[in-house]
Design a protein around this motif. Structure first.
Motif, PDB file in Angstrom:
ATOM      1  N   LEU A  84       0.825  -1.247   0.087  1.00  0.00           N
ATOM      2  CA  LEU A  84      -0.021  -0.062   0.130  1.00  0.00           C
ATOM      3  C   LEU A  84       0.826   1.199  -0.094  1.00  0.00           C
ATOM      4  N   VAL A  85       0.720   2.165  -1.031  1.00  0.00           N
ATOM      5  CA  VAL A  85       1.500   3.266  -1.162  1.00  0.00           C
ATOM      6  C   VAL A  85       0.474   4.628  -1.104  1.00  0.00           C
ATOM      7  N   LYS A  86       1.112   5.793  -0.413  1.00  0.00           N
ATOM      8  CA  LYS A  86       0.387   6.916  -0.594  1.00  0.00           C
ATOM      9  C   LYS A  86       1.034   7.853  -1.583  1.00  0.00           C
ATOM     10  N   VAL A  87       0.111   8.399  -2.311  1.00  0.00           N
ATOM     11  CA  VAL A  87       0.686   9.367  -3.422  1.00  0.00           C
ATOM     12  C   VAL A  87      -0.245  10.644  -3.142  1.00  0.00           C
ATOM     13  N   TYR A  95      -2.846   4.032  -3.601  1.00  0.00           N
ATOM     14  CA  TYR A  95      -2.433   2.963  -4.557  1.00  0.00           C
ATOM     15  C   TYR A  95      -2.061   1.761  -3.857  1.00  0.00           C
ATOM     16  N   LEU A  96      -2.291   0.599  -4.650  1.00  0.00           N
ATOM     17  CA  LEU A  96      -1.958  -0.546  -4.433  1.00  0.00           C
ATOM     18  C   LEU A  96      -0.702  -0.942  -5.187  1.00  0.00           C
ATOM     19  N   ALA A  97       0.345  -1.221  -4.974  1.00  0.00           N
ATOM     20  CA  ALA A  97       1.492  -1.487  -5.809  1.00  0.00           C
ATOM     21  C   ALA A  97       1.588  -3.126  -5.727  1.00  0.00           C
ATOM     22  N   LEU A  98       1.480  -3.803  -6.916  1.00  0.00           N
ATOM     23  CA  LEU A  98       1.865  -5.490  -6.619  1.00  0.00           C
ATOM     24  C   LEU A  98       3.136  -5.510  -7.652  1.00  0.00           C
ATOM     25  N   LEU A  99       3.917  -6.256  -6.982  1.00  0.00           N
ATOM     26  CA  LEU A  99       5.428  -6.556  -7.586  1.00  0.00           C
ATOM     27  C   LEU A  99       5.836  -8.327  -7.269  1.00  0.00           C
ATOM     28  N   PRO A 139      -2.480  -5.322   9.734  1.00  0.00           N
ATOM     29  CA  PRO A 139      -1.303  -5.169   9.163  1.00  0.00           C
ATOM     30  C   PRO A 139      -0.809  -6.262   8.333  1.00  0.00           C
ATOM     31  N   GLY A 140      -0.422  -6.309   7.061  1.00  0.00           N
ATOM     32  CA  GLY A 140       0.090  -7.513   6.208  1.00  0.00           C
ATOM     33  C   GLY A 140      -1.078  -8.332   5.917  1.00  0.00           C
ATOM     34  N   ALA A 141      -2.269  -7.867   6.114  1.00  0.00           N
ATOM     35  CA  ALA A 141      -3.506  -8.592   5.564  1.00  0.00           C
ATOM     36  C   ALA A 141      -4.168  -8.032   4.246  1.00  0.00           C
ATOM     37  N   ILE A 142      -3.469  -6.958   3.802  1.00  0.00           N
ATOM     38  CA  ILE A 142      -4.254  -6.442   2.781  1.00  0.00           C
ATOM     39  C   ILE A 142      -4.090  -7.144   1.233  1.00  0.00           C
ATOM     40  N   SER A 143      -5.706  -7.230   0.868  1.00  0.00           N
ATOM     41  CA  SER A 143      -5.422  -8.233  -0.371  1.00  0.00           C
ATOM     42  C   SER A 143      -5.001  -7.569  -1.621  1.00  0.00           C
ATOM     43  N   ALA A 144      -4.472  -8.320  -2.756  1.00  0.00           N
ATOM     44  CA  ALA A 144      -4.087  -7.873  -3.830  1.00  0.00           C
ATOM     45  C   ALA A 144      -5.140  -7.113  -4.661  1.00  0.00           C
ATOM     46  N   PHE A 145      -6.508  -7.369  -4.345  1.00  0.00           N
ATOM     47  CA  PHE A 145      -7.579  -6.922  -5.342  1.00  0.00           C
ATOM     48  C   PHE A 145      -7.717  -5.615  -4.565  1.00  0.00           C
ATOM     49  N   GLY A 146      -7.334  -4.650  -5.207  1.00  0.00           N
ATOM     50  CA  GLY A 146      -7.595  -2.925  -4.881  1.00  0.00           C
ATOM     51  C   GLY A 146      -8.768  -2.735  -4.893  1.00  0.00           C
ATOM     52  N   SER A 147      -9.629  -3.357  -5.925  1.00  0.00           N
ATOM     53  CA  SER A 147     -11.034  -2.942  -6.214  1.00  0.00           C
ATOM     54  C   SER A 147     -11.806  -3.075  -5.048  1.00  0.00           C
ATOM     55  N   LEU A 148     -11.611  -3.925  -4.115  1.00  0.00           N
ATOM     56  CA  LEU A 148     -12.274  -4.229  -2.818  1.00  0.00           C
ATOM     57  C   LEU A 148     -12.267  -3.111  -1.954  1.00  0.00           C
ATOM     58  N   TYR A 149     -11.136  -2.211  -2.058  1.00  0.00           N
ATOM     59  CA  TYR A 149     -10.981  -1.101  -1.118  1.00  0.00           C
ATOM     60  C   TYR A 149     -11.426   0.142  -1.983  1.00  0.00           C
ATOM     61  N   LYS A 150     -11.629   0.015  -3.120  1.00  0.00           N
ATOM     62  CA  LYS A 150     -11.947   1.269  -4.095  1.00  0.00           C
ATOM     63  C   LYS A 150     -10.565   2.090  -4.246  1.00  0.00           C
ATOM     64  N   ILE A 151      -9.560   1.423  -4.412  1.00  0.00           N
ATOM     65  CA  ILE A 151      -8.339   1.929  -4.640  1.00  0.00           C
ATOM     66  C   ILE A 151      -7.625   1.471  -5.992  1.00  0.00           C
ATOM     67  N   PRO A 152      -6.935   2.422  -6.721  1.00  0.00           N
ATOM     68  CA  PRO A 152      -6.389   1.737  -7.920  1.00  0.00           C
ATOM     69  C   PRO A 152      -5.050   0.863  -7.773  1.00  0.00           C
ATOM     70  N   VAL A 153      -5.051  -0.008  -8.754  1.00  0.00           N
ATOM     71  CA  VAL A 153      -3.945  -1.047  -8.615  1.00  0.00           C
ATOM     72  C   VAL A 153      -2.783  -0.858  -9.674  1.00  0.00           C
TER      73      VAL A 153
END
Length: 201
Positions: free
Chosen positions: A48-51, A56-60, A98-112
């Motif tokens: 999870l990053v803040k801009v 935003y949810l950054a996946l790598l 903490p550590g339990a955020i899903s990779a599916f950012g749409s669940l939180y209404k944030i861009p991925v």
């Protein structure tokens, strides 16, 4: 904590084929890879990053690290605007541990935003929002479900190799000292040199 029904319904509606992978409790992508005995590059790390004021949810891949300058270029913002929010901020904003955020950012209404290197992986393990269950699915199916921004924003992860252990070496008189295993070839070479010099004499 099981996978949310909301996520399962979302995958079902998208007709995405997936596998729920159960495992011991893990808190990082690195631990998940070790537990599931898969390559780090096949496990997706969710950051999870803040801009500015937005999230935003950054996946790598788990074998890479986030590069702030590259991410700033992908998102077309100043690097000073990007930060990693504190755990209490994430908990308050998204009601997750903490550590339990899903990779599916749409669940939180944030861009991925997904690192381009993940598109070279056929199937990967994604965070489901659970400490004891992950999701394995094709990367192309994940991209179809989330429709993320793609870009290059990672650098290779440096993994420290364990140091060689020293072993005791017996000396005359019964005393012992520690000797590095690496020094053995040099000492052996030294003994050969001494023997050779005696033969010359």
């Amino acid at each position: 904590m099981p996978i949310s029904q909301k996520l399962l319904d979302k995958l079902g509606q998208a007709k995405a084929q997936f596998e729920i992978v159960g495992h011991r409790q893990v808190f990082t992508a690195f631990d998940a890879a070790a537990t599931l005995k898969v390559k780090l590059g096949e496990v997706v790390k969710s950051l999870l990053v803040k801009v500015g004021k937005d999230f935003y949810l950054a996946l790598l891949p788990a074998d890479k690290n986030l590069d702030f300058k590259k991410l700033a270029k992908v998102l077309n913002v100043q690097v000073s605007k990007i930060s990693i929010p504190k755990e209490k901020v994430m908990t308050a904003a998204f009601k997750v541990k903490p550590g339990a955020i899903s990779a599916f950012g749409s669940l939180y209404k944030i861009p991925v935003v997904v690192d381009q290197s993940l598109t070279k992986v056929k199937t990967a393990v994604f965070s489901s929002g659970s400490f004891v269950e992950s999701l394995r699915l094709k990367v192309k199916d994940f991209l179809a479900v989330e429709n993320p921004v793609l870009g290059n924003f990672t650098v290779a992860r440096k993994i420290n190799k364990p140091k060689r252990l020293a072993r005791p070496v017996k000396r005359a008189g019964g005393q012992s000292s520690k000797q590095s295993l690496r020094s053995k070839p040099k000492q052996a070479a030294g003994l050969k040199a001494k023997r050779k010099s005696k033969q010359v004499r």
